[in-house]
Design an enzyme around this catalytic site. Sequence first.
Site, PDB file in Angstrom:
ATOM      1  N   ASP A   8       0.858  -1.170   0.000  1.00  0.00           N
ATOM      2  CA  ASP A   8       0.000   0.000   0.000  1.00  0.00           C
ATOM      3  C   ASP A   8       0.906   1.236   0.000  1.00  0.00           C
ATOM      4  O   ASP A   8       2.085   1.139   0.380  1.00  0.00           O
ATOM      5  CB  ASP A   8      -0.888  -0.030   1.251  1.00  0.00           C
ATOM      6  CG  ASP A   8      -1.748   1.201   1.406  1.00  0.00           C
ATOM      7  OD1 ASP A   8      -2.334   1.641   0.405  1.00  0.00           O
ATOM      8  OD2 ASP A   8      -1.827   1.722   2.537  1.00  0.00           O
ATOM      9  N   LEU A   9       0.385   2.383  -0.380  1.00  0.00           N
ATOM     10  CA  LEU A   9       1.192   3.609  -0.394  1.00  0.00           C
ATOM     11  C   LEU A   9       0.952   4.457   0.856  1.00  0.00           C
ATOM     12  O   LEU A   9       1.817   4.571   1.727  1.00  0.00           O
ATOM     13  CB  LEU A   9       0.885   4.418  -1.657  1.00  0.00           C
ATOM     14  CG  LEU A   9       1.606   5.760  -1.803  1.00  0.00           C
ATOM     15  CD1 LEU A   9       3.117   5.598  -1.736  1.00  0.00           C
ATOM     16  CD2 LEU A   9       1.192   6.442  -3.103  1.00  0.00           C
TER      17      LEU A   9
END
Length: 220
Positions: A8-9
């Site tokens: 995920d960012l």
Amino acid sequence: MYQNLLFDLDGTLTDPGVGITNSVAYALEKFGIQTQERSQLYPFIGPPLQDSFERFYGFSQEDAKQAVGYYREYFKEKGIFENKVYDGMARLLESLCDAGKNLYVATSKPEIFAVRILDYFSLSRYFTFVAGSNLDGTRSKKEDVIAYALHAAKISDLSDVVMIGDREYDIAGAKKNGIASVGVLYGYGGRQELENAGADYIAACQEDIYRYCTGVKPNI
């Protein structure tokens, strides 16, 4: 333990708290809504924006779509860079690459913004592919982003894949795609949220991520 790692960012690779909450506050002000405590807007970090405006402020679909437009007015110019990479993250990514792992990004953020952020912080070099949503709002749910990443990377052995993220949406998206998940505690979800979502592993720190993904003691 795993060859293909999906990250995920927001809340996992970088801390976007300032930029996202400033962008949300800007959008809400367009509707005459003032926010006193910025922490009230932290739930916007992770899930698709339109869903969040509808869920947290009761916006209609039409108003939520307009709110996303206002959000992006601020975000694309200022909010995108009101962000910081978590300490030690580049070292973790480099160590995983050195261990022969394939790294990907799977984010609900529009792909065009995700690429800009990774380029800005010199993180792009660690990732084989960046999967995100479309600006028109399609492919914004994490399960769809993960499916897109798996397809683009031509990954067929799901037992060799793990999703790493800080929110329940990352864990739920992983489950719907039949892959394992690591929930990280340094982001915006918290242990209870991640455990309730059914994370296979809980990582309190980057060393835990390395150990769960490689099966060996970290040297980072």
